[in-house]
Write a protein that holds these residues in place. Structure first.
Motif, short mmCIF file in Angstrom:
data_model
loop_
_atom_site.label_atom_id
_atom_site.label_comp_id
_atom_site.label_asym_id
_atom_site.label_seq_id
_atom_site.Cartn_x
_atom_site.Cartn_y
_atom_site.Cartn_z
N THR A 212 1.74 14.55 -0.50
CA THR A 212 1.03 13.43 -0.50
C THR A 212 -0.19 13.46 0.55
OG1 THR A 212 2.69 12.44 1.12
CG2 THR A 212 3.12 12.20 -1.15
N GLU B 30 0.88 -1.28 -0.07
CA GLU B 30 0.03 0.08 -0.07
C GLU B 30 0.82 1.35 -0.02
OE1 GLU B 30 0.07 -1.50 4.44
OE2 GLU B 30 -0.03 -2.23 2.29
N ARG C 216 3.74 1.50 -1.97
CA ARG C 216 4.67 1.53 -3.14
C ARG C 216 4.62 2.85 -4.04
NH1 ARG C 216 7.56 -2.67 -3.69
NH2 ARG C 216 6.70 -4.55 -2.79
N GLU C 217 3.40 3.34 -4.28
CA GLU C 217 3.25 4.45 -4.89
C GLU C 217 3.75 5.85 -4.17
OE1 GLU C 217 -0.90 5.45 -6.30
OE2 GLU C 217 -0.78 3.70 -7.56
N ALA D 199 7.53 6.00 -4.28
CA ALA D 199 8.15 6.39 -5.50
C ALA D 199 7.83 7.94 -5.50
CB ALA D 199 7.22 5.45 -6.69
N GLU D 200 6.79 8.46 -5.13
CA GLU D 200 6.50 10.00 -5.20
C GLU D 200 7.55 10.67 -4.27
OE1 GLU D 200 2.76 13.05 -4.90
OE2 GLU D 200 2.66 10.94 -4.46
#
Length: 440
Positions: free
Chosen positions: A402, A370, A372-373, A376-377
């Motif tokens: 975020t 949950e 991973r995005e 990466a950001e």
């Protein structure tokens, strides 16, 4: 002048039980500005080994317990023999020939009769002819000191007032049949001739002390002040005797225990004062008071040494550990930053290697599906060059981008960068990770 001594037998390495005795005697001498003697009890040539003499000295030096002089009992045999001759002349020393089996039968008979199992002095009734016959049959007998059957009393530095009826104690053997001089005689002669004023030892020596007081007086010496500390048990109250071999000081040293951690614990264990880390010997000396120790068995748990060791390491500047830091491969220009980052997250210096591996090689990222995005950001926002301010400014930027905050923000970033859920302050660790990565 106050004079104390530590008298180990070189038949093995020093363990925590020995250390307690050594430390108490050392602290008494140093607090009074007196003399601390290292006395090697090596009268048994078969069991005494030079490697253990060296080991004893190395262990004391590691702890910072520096002696003022060394005495070896093997070099003083003439003094012990002279004392034995004096006792013979006084009628206080006699030869006895019973075998161990005969003595055991006598003890059992006395116990069955409700009497204390003490030597019955049968040897005093032997004629010269009977003694000659026994020598011819059995060899030389043992030599026993003839106690005066009266109460032996002293005020113990830990146990308080002690009174022992000498008639309840066997006349002690001071010389074996093979001519081996025993500790009881050698110690009395040494304490008297070396001017020992204070003797601290284990409570298992109380009866021995009573007999030694009479021997000292018979030889015309002055009795030291005696104090008998409690014996150590394991953390559950179990006997430590069978485990002492695994609690040798050199083993604790090998496990990374720091000297001041060990000394801080042993200088307070069993006393009414709390155990507190002391960072130098002067503090230990100033705070030591033999009268604050109790008689109850004292629990020792070696695991207590590790929080104290960790706490001690946190107080050290780089200079104190520079060789170790360099030894794990940290470049000189990163040593200060690395040590300040790592010292609060190690238990022993052995743990430094793992933190340097992390800085040098990085770690396998630990990223939940949950996150991973989010990771990466966040990584896309990480500056190419970092310093001690980067963690704060970066996480602020990530939060704004975020919407994440608190643990949901910081924990995934830590796990992604270090592969761990806990560790040093990321503000200190991040520049090291990035610098090494950039170099690599």
């Amino acid at each position: 002048m106050t004079t104390t001594r530590f008298a180990p037998s070189p038949t093995g390495y020093i363990h925590v039980g020995n250390l307690r005795t050594a430390l108490m005697n050392y602290l008494i001498a140093r607090k009074a500005g007196g003399t601390f003697i290292l006395r090697i009890d090596d009268t048994d040539p078969e069991r005494s080994k030079e490697e253990y003499v060296d080991g004893i000295k190395q262990d004391l030096e590691w702890l910072g317990l520096q002696w003022d002089r060394v005495e070896r009992q093997s070099e003083r045999l003439d003094r012990y023999n002279a004392a034995a001759d004096k006792l013979r002349e006084m009628g206080r020393f006699y030869e006895a020939f019973e075998t161990p089996t005969e003595l055991d039968l006598k003890r059992k008979k006395q116990l069955n009769m409700g009497k204390p199992p003490v030597y019955d002095r049968a040897a005093l009734n032997l004629s010269d002819a009977e003694k000659d016959a026994l020598r011819a049959e059995r060899g030389n007998g043992v030599w026993r000191f003839k106690l005066d059957h009266e109460r032996i009393e002293w005020t113990d530095g830990i146990l308080g007032d002690i009174s022992i009826d000498a008639s309840s104690v066997s006349d002690p053997v001071l010389i074996r049949g093979d001519g081996q001089l025993l500790y009881t005689l050698a110690s009395v002669v040494d304490d008297t001739e070396m001017g020992v004023t204070d003797v601290v030892r284990g409570s298992d020596h109380v009866t021995n002390t009573a007999t030694q007081i009479q021997i000292i007086k018979a030889l015309g010496g002055d009795c030291p002040r005696f104090a008998h500390h409690s014996l150590l048990t394991g953390p559950q109250g179990e006997a430590l005797s069978k485990r002492l071999g695994t609690l040798a000081l050199r083993d604790l040293r090998e496990a990374g225990v720091q000297p001041m951690a060990l000394l801080s614990l042993m200088a307070r264990l069993g006393s009414s004062d709390p155990v507190e880390l002391r960072t130098d010997m002067a503090e230990l000396i100033d705070g030591f008071d033999i009268n604050r120790f109790g008689a109850a068995p004292t629990k020792f748990d070696e695991q207590d040494l590790y929080p104290l060791t960790a706490h001690y390491l946190q107080t050290l500047p780089l200079d104190a550990v520079a060789e170790t830091v360099a030894g794990v491969g940290v470049p000189a220009d990163l040593a200060e930053a690395f040590w300040l980052m790592a010292r609060g997250n190690i238990t022993t210096l052995e743990d430094l290697g793992a933190w340097w591996e992390l800085c040098r090689d990085g770690a396998e990222p630990l990223i939940d599906d949950e996150d991973r995005e989010f990771i990466a950001e966040a990584m896309a926002l990480l500056p190419a060059e970092v310093d001690g301010e980067t963690w704060g400014s970066w996480t602020k930027a990530v939060k704004e981008a975020t919407g994440r905050k608190g643990k949901g923000l910081f924990m995934p970033l830590r796990k992604a960068l270090t592969g761990q859920e806990r560790g040093p302050e990321m503000a200190a660790l991040l520049p090291l990770l990035q610098v090494i990565k950039a170099r690599g």
